[in-house]
Each structure stands twice: as structure tokens, then as C-alpha cells.
Design a protein around this motif. Sequence first.
Motif, PDB file in Angstrom:
ATOM      1  N   MET A   1      -1.730  14.247 -14.796  1.00  0.00           N
ATOM      2  CA  MET A   1      -2.249  15.594 -14.614  1.00  0.00           C
ATOM      3  C   MET A   1      -1.296  16.633 -15.185  1.00  0.00           C
ATOM      4  SD  MET A   1      -3.930  15.421 -10.888  1.00  0.00           S
ATOM      5  CE  MET A   1      -4.691  17.007 -10.876  1.00  0.00           C
TER       6      MET A   1
ATOM      7  N   ALA B   1      -3.987  11.604  -0.268  1.00  0.00           N
ATOM      8  CA  ALA B   1      -3.652  12.395  -1.452  1.00  0.00           C
ATOM      9  C   ALA B   1      -4.550  12.041  -2.632  1.00  0.00           C
ATOM     10  CB  ALA B   1      -2.205  12.172  -1.829  1.00  0.00           C
ATOM     11  N   TYR B   2      -4.988  10.776  -2.696  1.00  0.00           N
ATOM     12  CA  TYR B   2      -5.851  10.394  -3.815  1.00  0.00           C
ATOM     13  C   TYR B   2      -7.129  11.207  -3.837  1.00  0.00           C
ATOM     14  CZ  TYR B   2      -3.233   6.413  -5.375  1.00  0.00           C
ATOM     15  OH  TYR B   2      -2.273   5.640  -5.911  1.00  0.00           O
TER      16      TYR B   2
ATOM     17  N   ALA C   1      -0.380  16.650  -5.154  1.00  0.00           N
ATOM     18  CA  ALA C   1       0.301  15.405  -5.501  1.00  0.00           C
ATOM     19  C   ALA C   1       1.793  15.546  -5.274  1.00  0.00           C
ATOM     20  CB  ALA C   1       0.016  15.049  -6.958  1.00  0.00           C
TER      21      ALA C   1
ATOM     22  N   GLU D   1       6.033  12.855   2.228  1.00  0.00           N
ATOM     23  CA  GLU D   1       5.845  11.540   2.810  1.00  0.00           C
ATOM     24  C   GLU D   1       7.185  10.902   3.143  1.00  0.00           C
ATOM     25  OE1 GLU D   1       2.158   9.369   1.336  1.00  0.00           O
ATOM     26  OE2 GLU D   1       3.946   8.503   0.448  1.00  0.00           O
TER      27      GLU D   1
ATOM     28  N   ILE E   1       0.845  -1.209   0.000  1.00  0.00           N
ATOM     29  CA  ILE E   1       0.000   0.000   0.000  1.00  0.00           C
ATOM     30  C   ILE E   1       0.867   1.242   0.000  1.00  0.00           C
ATOM     31  CG2 ILE E   1      -1.760   1.241   1.258  1.00  0.00           C
ATOM     32  CD1 ILE E   1      -3.136  -1.166   1.600  1.00  0.00           C
ATOM     33  N   ILE E   2       1.922   1.258   0.821  1.00  0.00           N
ATOM     34  CA  ILE E   2       2.708   2.494   0.918  1.00  0.00           C
ATOM     35  C   ILE E   2       3.406   2.775  -0.405  1.00  0.00           C
ATOM     36  CG2 ILE E   2       4.697   3.560   2.012  1.00  0.00           C
ATOM     37  CD1 ILE E   2       3.945   2.239   4.548  1.00  0.00           C
TER      38      ILE E   2
ATOM     39  N   VAL F   1      -6.225  14.658  -5.169  1.00  0.00           N
ATOM     40  CA  VAL F   1      -5.836  14.702  -6.586  1.00  0.00           C
ATOM     41  C   VAL F   1      -7.030  14.392  -7.472  1.00  0.00           C
ATOM     42  CG1 VAL F   1      -4.378  13.643  -8.299  1.00  0.00           C
ATOM     43  CG2 VAL F   1      -3.478  14.085  -6.052  1.00  0.00           C
ATOM     44  N   LEU F   2      -7.794  13.361  -7.091  1.00  0.00           N
ATOM     45  CA  LEU F   2      -8.937  13.004  -7.928  1.00  0.00           C
ATOM     46  C   LEU F   2      -9.988  14.104  -7.902  1.00  0.00           C
ATOM     47  CD1 LEU F   2      -9.296   9.225  -7.138  1.00  0.00           C
ATOM     48  CD2 LEU F   2      -8.433  10.264  -9.196  1.00  0.00           C
TER      49      LEU F   2
ATOM     50  N   VAL G   1       0.483   7.446  -7.294  1.00  0.00           N
ATOM     51  CA  VAL G   1       0.392   8.909  -7.199  1.00  0.00           C
ATOM     52  C   VAL G   1       1.298   9.548  -8.243  1.00  0.00           C
ATOM     53  CG1 VAL G   1       0.775  10.884  -5.708  1.00  0.00           C
ATOM     54  CG2 VAL G   1      -0.247   8.862  -4.789  1.00  0.00           C
TER      55      VAL G   1
ATOM     56  N   LEU H   1       1.005   5.611   8.074  1.00  0.00           N
ATOM     57  CA  LEU H   1       1.686   6.251   6.935  1.00  0.00           C
ATOM     58  C   LEU H   1       0.979   5.904   5.628  1.00  0.00           C
ATOM     59  CD1 LEU H   1       5.457   5.824   7.716  1.00  0.00           C
ATOM     60  CD2 LEU H   1       4.094   7.865   7.832  1.00  0.00           C
ATOM     61  N   ALA H   2       0.588   4.620   5.489  1.00  0.00           N
ATOM     62  CA  ALA H   2      -0.096   4.208   4.266  1.00  0.00           C
ATOM     63  C   ALA H   2      -1.388   4.991   4.092  1.00  0.00           C
ATOM     64  CB  ALA H   2      -0.390   2.712   4.317  1.00  0.00           C
ATOM     65  N   MET H   3      -2.147   5.122   5.187  1.00  0.00           N
ATOM     66  CA  MET H   3      -3.443   5.790   5.071  1.00  0.00           C
ATOM     67  C   MET H   3      -3.270   7.275   4.788  1.00  0.00           C
ATOM     68  SD  MET H   3      -5.745   3.757   5.033  1.00  0.00           S
ATOM     69  CE  MET H   3      -5.373   2.051   4.843  1.00  0.00           C
TER      70      MET H   3
ATOM     71  N   ILE I   1       3.935  13.559  -2.233  1.00  0.00           N
ATOM     72  CA  ILE I   1       5.030  12.650  -2.573  1.00  0.00           C
ATOM     73  C   ILE I   1       6.305  13.103  -1.880  1.00  0.00           C
ATOM     74  CG2 ILE I   1       6.500  11.808  -4.413  1.00  0.00           C
ATOM     75  CD1 ILE I   1       4.219  11.917  -6.274  1.00  0.00           C
TER      76      ILE I   1
ATOM     77  N   SER J   1      -0.917   8.565   3.137  1.00  0.00           N
ATOM     78  CA  SER J   1      -0.553   8.775   1.736  1.00  0.00           C
ATOM     79  C   SER J   1      -1.753   8.563   0.833  1.00  0.00           C
ATOM     80  CB  SER J   1       0.581   7.837   1.341  1.00  0.00           C
ATOM     81  OG  SER J   1       0.132   6.520   1.365  1.00  0.00           O
ATOM     82  N   LEU J   2      -2.717   7.742   1.275  1.00  0.00           N
ATOM     83  CA  LEU J   2      -3.913   7.560   0.448  1.00  0.00           C
ATOM     84  C   LEU J   2      -4.772   8.811   0.428  1.00  0.00           C
ATOM     85  CD1 LEU J   2      -5.175   3.999   1.206  1.00  0.00           C
ATOM     86  CD2 LEU J   2      -4.059   4.850  -0.806  1.00  0.00           C
TER      87      LEU J   2
ATOM     88  N   LEU K   1       3.281   1.950  10.152  1.00  0.00           N
ATOM     89  CA  LEU K   1       3.229   1.792   8.690  1.00  0.00           C
ATOM     90  C   LEU K   1       1.806   1.962   8.191  1.00  0.00           C
ATOM     91  CD1 LEU K   1       5.611  -1.125   7.776  1.00  0.00           C
ATOM     92  CD2 LEU K   1       5.936   1.297   7.561  1.00  0.00           C
TER      93      LEU K   1
ATOM     94  N   ILE L   1     -13.057   8.911  -0.581  1.00  0.00           N
ATOM     95  CA  ILE L   1     -11.702   8.377  -0.412  1.00  0.00           C
ATOM     96  C   ILE L   1     -10.984   9.167   0.665  1.00  0.00           C
ATOM     97  CG2 ILE L   1      -9.441   8.176  -1.497  1.00  0.00           C
ATOM     98  CD1 ILE L   1     -10.733   7.574  -4.065  1.00  0.00           C
TER      99      ILE L   1
ATOM    100  N   LEU M   1      -0.569   9.386 -11.441  1.00  0.00           N
ATOM    101  CA  LEU M   1      -1.586  10.441 -11.428  1.00  0.00           C
ATOM    102  C   LEU M   1      -0.948  11.796 -11.703  1.00  0.00           C
ATOM    103  CD1 LEU M   1      -3.908  10.004  -8.353  1.00  0.00           C
ATOM    104  CD2 LEU M   1      -4.505   9.911 -10.711  1.00  0.00           C
ATOM    105  N   PHE M   2       0.181  12.022 -11.038  1.00  0.00           N
ATOM    106  CA  PHE M   2       0.852  13.309 -11.155  1.00  0.00           C
ATOM    107  C   PHE M   2       1.270  13.561 -12.595  1.00  0.00           C
ATOM    108  CE2 PHE M   2       4.738  15.897 -10.645  1.00  0.00           C
ATOM    109  CZ  PHE M   2       4.130  17.004 -10.136  1.00  0.00           C
TER     110      PHE M   2
ATOM    111  N   LEU N   1     -16.651  10.155  -5.813  1.00  0.00           N
ATOM    112  CA  LEU N   1     -15.789   9.246  -5.059  1.00  0.00           C
ATOM    113  C   LEU N   1     -14.745   9.985  -4.224  1.00  0.00           C
ATOM    114  CD1 LEU N   1     -15.328   6.185  -4.814  1.00  0.00           C
ATOM    115  CD2 LEU N   1     -13.594   6.408  -6.563  1.00  0.00           C
TER     116      LEU N   1
END
Lengths: 169, 196, 333, 100
Positions: A74, C123-124, C146, C153, A58-59, C127-128, A67, C116-118, C150, C120-121, C113, C85, A70-71, C81
Amino acid sequence: MLNQIIFGYFAVTMISLALIVITRKNIMHSIVYMLILFFHIAGLYLFLNAEFLAAIQIIVYAGAIMVLFLFVIMLLNLREELRKSRFAITWPIGAIFVVLSAVMIIISVFGNRFANVGNVKISDIEKVGHTVAVGKLLFVEYLFPFEVASLILLVAIVGAIVLAKKEIK
Amino acid sequence: MEEYVKIVTRDRLYKDEMESLMTKFLFLEIVRGMRLTLKTMFKKPVTRRYPKEKRQAKPGFRGLHALVRNPETGNAKCVGCGLCAAMCPSKCIYIYTREGDNHEKVVERYEIEVLRCVYCSLCVEACPFQAIALTETYDYAAFSKQELFYTKDRLLKNWDDFMTEEKKKRYFESFWGPKTSFFRENESQATFKGKS
Amino acid sequence: MELLWEISIIVIKIVVVVSVVMFHVAYATYFERKVIGRMQMRMGPKEVGPLGILQPVADGIKSFFKEDIIPLNSDKPVFYLAPVISIMAAMSALAVIPFFDGFIISNINLGILFILAMSSLGAYGIVLAGWASNSKYAFLGGLRSAAQVISYEVSLGLSLVGVMLLAGSFNLNDIVEAQSSSVFGFYAIPQILGFFVFIVSAVAETNRPPFDLPEAESELVAGYFAEYSGFRFALFMAAEYIGMIIMSSLAVLCFLGGWTVPYYVLYLFPFLGAVPGVVWFILKLYACIFFYYWIRATLPRFRYDQLMALGWKLLIPLSLLNILITGIAKLII
Amino acid sequence: MVSLDWYVVLSLIIFFIGMFGFLSRRNIIMMLISIELMLNAVNISFVAYSHYIGDMAGHIMVFLIIAVAASEAAIGLALVILMVRNKETIFVDGLKELKW
């Protein structure tokens, strides 16, 4: 029984998600489906007692690589793909190639079964925790591949900057 | 000029190199800013909570109009000369007069369209009888145009409501009384000066 | 039967945590407006209820009943969505945070971890949202977000490595235990460098001022949620505040000792031992959140190239240096 | 208990879907995504084998593959940017010349 149901759900969802991902016209949608697919893969890793890999999945995949995709999409902001057809004209050739290699790989995978069985038990991993187990193995036995991987990453950083940087006049 | 440039450059802020370096590394500028904001946090806020606590208007404020009531007759002082309407730059004063029973001039209607007024107070200066005034009232917002169309009765009522004794006195003595002694001495006669 | 019992306990815990956190989110907005108001010599909300205490309720009701506008040429499924998210990523990180000793929804070994994973999510969602709105402001906000996420993080993750090295675990419970038995009682002193890097990157990661470039009001209107209104807008706001609470509790757990008090403080003031752990946790949490507001009221917004330079040229080398120092110290001791 | 074969079949199917995507899509970003799909399929089979055989080497391989995938994505996307800058398209049909 519960195991089979969970696996069945994961398998069906992952295959359909993979099909959806490669057939979307809009890359953005395809990336959203890819994100869901990554979550399912991470779930499958948890199912196989590999928590650390699930977190890394996931990370790194969802949090960094996608990402980055996506970047870039965009940044380029291209909308022309919506007007063009999905597949190249030569897609049947690709399909034939895929089928042929599928036959080849399936024969080789299911024809030769592995012989040597390792000595790591699931209970051993669960006792110390997956992170510790992976870490010990990585920094003792597989230290050289690990260093090579770090070198690859360094080369990738330098290469990406060199390729994408505009020339300074 | 040389001196001025030196003052605004950065190195005057610090005593020596050492202090400049310390400032950079320990983020002393940010710390200083943070200390300032923390200090202001415990100061009294400067906010006035307007509808609850109203601010006293400064003397000489030009607010809502009022027609001066003659204390002897209890009627408006206005004689209907039309000077205020003539001077008004936004033409928001309407005066209608007729001949009375004893061949005197009677002010039938005196109306001010407050929404068009620019609060220049030329009407007050023009008036030879000090018959119109701008009170110190400023909060008279309304929901319709009709409410802001002031007739003679309402203007007289404004006088009663907003011009108490002391205010009245101060108002005319210090600020809006006609400045020429000519008008002050000849109260009985109205002369139209015209635009000069 | 035992399984059912366990599941019901988990459900009760989830309900408690979500409702308490949503309450705190609502009052974090009130707290922010009050604090920043006072710092700018204003009063903050004061009209709704005594001292404006019902302001968050009024805001909630207002945003709930506002019209939900969807731009004509937006990408509708993605537009719907994106806020979901965002809030989902923020909320699911709550599952691994121990609020006091023994109270945690899911005590997994990979707590840090997972958070950190969540984060970083998150950002979705941004961005979306920026891409799907089909608007220039939102698009630029999404693009900036975005790049920012990146970049920051990396330093956020690296700054926590020192803590992981000292505690020898990813589990947040173990980290707090390790801290209370360490020399200083909390890791903010031995990990001062890591703590600094963590604070700066946490502020950047949650898109709060002075790093709020994705939603810079003065240049990008509202950035990525410029086209959102009503309830979806409220979801974005809630996600931002939950992100703040998560980052603050991570700081509390990893650097400030969680629900424990250093042993020397207890030695000096023995009566403090009677205070329950959750009170300490919430006090430290609110101190961190207050810090967020404090720097928001003080510092002006960074320029975009300054932001990137700070992340890559200062914070990442600093956090690497911190890891090096911590590793050597751990090796020697 | 799910047998190992099921995992291998799942991984193979996803791998071939990714392969088909790589061979038949013309959009270069989609091709990169297909490569990621293939790498993930391989990862699944590595983890499954490791779990069933009882050897941790597969997990290490997954770890290294993820590192390689990250660098591949970085380089691939840099190439995409370069391509769009020079050819102003993200379709591989645009790359017709052997030399420019």
C-alpha cells in the motif's frame, strides 16, 4: 478414516491455494489467498499436536509478516503489475530446474530413512501442554539458538531501519 | 507585553519543578480533564427539545406577518396606499386596489410571499396606519410553496391567532410603532415619502 | 451419541454467546451515545421509545434496508470480503472468553494467544477495505491502520506477559483462578505498569478515540469505511464494538479478577458472596467500556507521529520494564 | 492414521510450488511471498517429522525458522522500498546494471 479425510482436505486445499498464490497477477489477491493458506497450515499444526506453533503461525505470519507485506504494497501503491505478464520469459528454465531438484530431493528423502527415534510421546506433551513442553526445551537445551535468533531479529530491525530510512539532509 | 508573554507560558501553571514533573509523569492533566467530563456528566443537559418545548421568542422578534384588524369595523386597517410594497427590498408584497361604490379605495387583494421576505420590517416602519405587523411566531414551515403564500384573509387570521391583547399592546408601544410623531398624529392622511 | 450431545451443547453455547453479545453490542452504541451526550451536556437519543431505548433497533433496521453501494472501480471480491474478515476475527475471539466460572465455548490452553491472534487479524479487514475501495480517504485510513496495528500489537502482547508470568498459564480460566488466590485478589495492583500499557494499547488496537486515526472523521471523512454503506457498514461498526467488548473482557479477566471478588472484600461484606459471578463480570466489563467512552469524550485525537512515538518510545520500553520487574519479583518470592 | 510420507509429499509439493514461483515471477514482492511459501513447507515437514519420530527438536526449529522468516521479511521489504525509491519499479528486470 476421519483422519484421512481431514488430511486429504488440508492437502488438496493447501496445494491449490499455493498454486493460486503464485499465479495471481494482483499481489493483494495473492496475499489474501496466502492468509487462507496460513490458516490451513495452522490447522495442520493443530492436527499434529503443536498448538503453540499454530498460535505462533497465526500471530507472527498472518498477524505481522503478511500485514507488513500489505503495508509495503500500500505504501508503494504500484498498479503497474496488472499490465505486465505474470511470469518471466525464462519460466520454462525455472520449471526444469524445479523438476530436477524435485527428483534429487525426493530420492534423498525417500532413499534414506531416519534411524534414531526420539523418546517424546504425544501423551507426555498433552499432559503438560505443548507450550510448557516447547518452553522447557527452548530455554534449557536450545538456549543458545534462541539467543542467536533474538540477535538475528535485532540485526534485522537495525538493518531494516538503515535501509529504508531516507537520508537526512 | 513582557507580562503578557509570561502569563501564557507553561511554567506559570505549576508552582515548581516538582509539580511540573509530577504532572508529566502521572498524567495529571489528563486526570484533570477526565474529572471535568465526569462532573459535567451529572449536570443538567442544556438541550431544548425543540418541537416539544418551544422557546418563547424575545420581545421584538420579527416573525410571521399579520394584517392588523380594525376592532371597530372588523376589517383590515390597511388602506391600500402601497407604501409597504414600495419600501419592501425583496418586493414580496402585492397589493391590488379598486374603486369602491362611494369612490373610496378598496383593497381587493393583499398578498405576501413569505418565502421571499427577508424580515427587515421596513413595511411595518413604512406603514402610516400601523396596519401591518410582524408577529412573534417563528414555526410555520410547510410542505408546499402554496401554503407559504399568504393572502389577505390568512394574514388577518394571523392577527387573530398570534396577536393576543397584551402582546399587541407591548408590540406597538415598545417596538414597531412608527417613530415619528408626524405619522402618529395624522392617522387620516397617508403621505408617500419616497426613498430618501 | 455422546459426541452428538457435546456438539449440541457447544452449539447452544455459541447461540447464547452470540445473541447476548450482539444484544450488548447494540446497547453499547446506545450507552455510548447517552454517556457522551451527558458528558457534553446533551441528552443523547431520546425519541425512539421511552428514553430512546429502542434507538439501536431503529439503527439496525435502517442500516439493514439501506442501499448497498459499491464503488465502480473497486476491487469487488476484496470489497465484499473485507467486512466479513473484520467481523469474523472479532467474533471468533469470543470463543475463548470465560464469562463466568465454567461457561466457556472452548477452554483451550492458549486463550490469550488466540485472542491476540484474532485481534491482529482484524487489521486485515481494515487494510483490505481501505485498499479495495479505490478511494484516497479509505486508502489513507487503511495505511494508517496497518502501521498502528503492527506497532501496538507488540506492546499489547508484551503487557500481558507479566500476567502470564504470574499466573503461569495462557488459559484464561487458570489466570482468573490464580488471581483469586493471589495476595491482592486481582492483578491490576501488582501489574499496575502492565495494566496501564494494556489500557492504552487496547484503545489503540480497537481504533477508538483518541487513537482513531484510521477513521478520523475530521480529516479522513470516515477512513477505511468511507465507501461502505448499508449492511456492510453495520458489519464494520459491529466489529469495532465487539473488539471493544473483547478487549474489555480481556482486561477484566487478566487484571481485574474476572468473575471473582477479592477475598478481603468478601470478608468485609459477606453478603456479596451471594451475587453470581456473571454479574460481577458484566459490571466490570461495563466499567471498562465506560472508560472507553470517558476518554473518548475527554481527550482530543493524537497526531500521527505522536501516536507512533507513544507506542514505540514509551509503551514498549515500559512493558519490557514491567516484564523485567515481574520476572525478578517472581524469582525472589 | 495418515502416514508420515503423505506429510512429506505435501510439504515437498508446496516447497516446489514456492520454488517455481521464486524462479519464474518477476515481481520482487511475489518472490518474497514465494520464499515464505517455501519456509512454510519446510515447517510442515519439521512438525510432521517431529510428531512421528517423537522428538521435540523439530518444533524448536519451526520456532527459529519463524523468527528468521520475520527478519527476512523485514529486510526484504526494506530492500523493496529502496529499490522502488531508486528504480521506480518492483520488477527484477529493472535491476540490470551490475553497479550504480
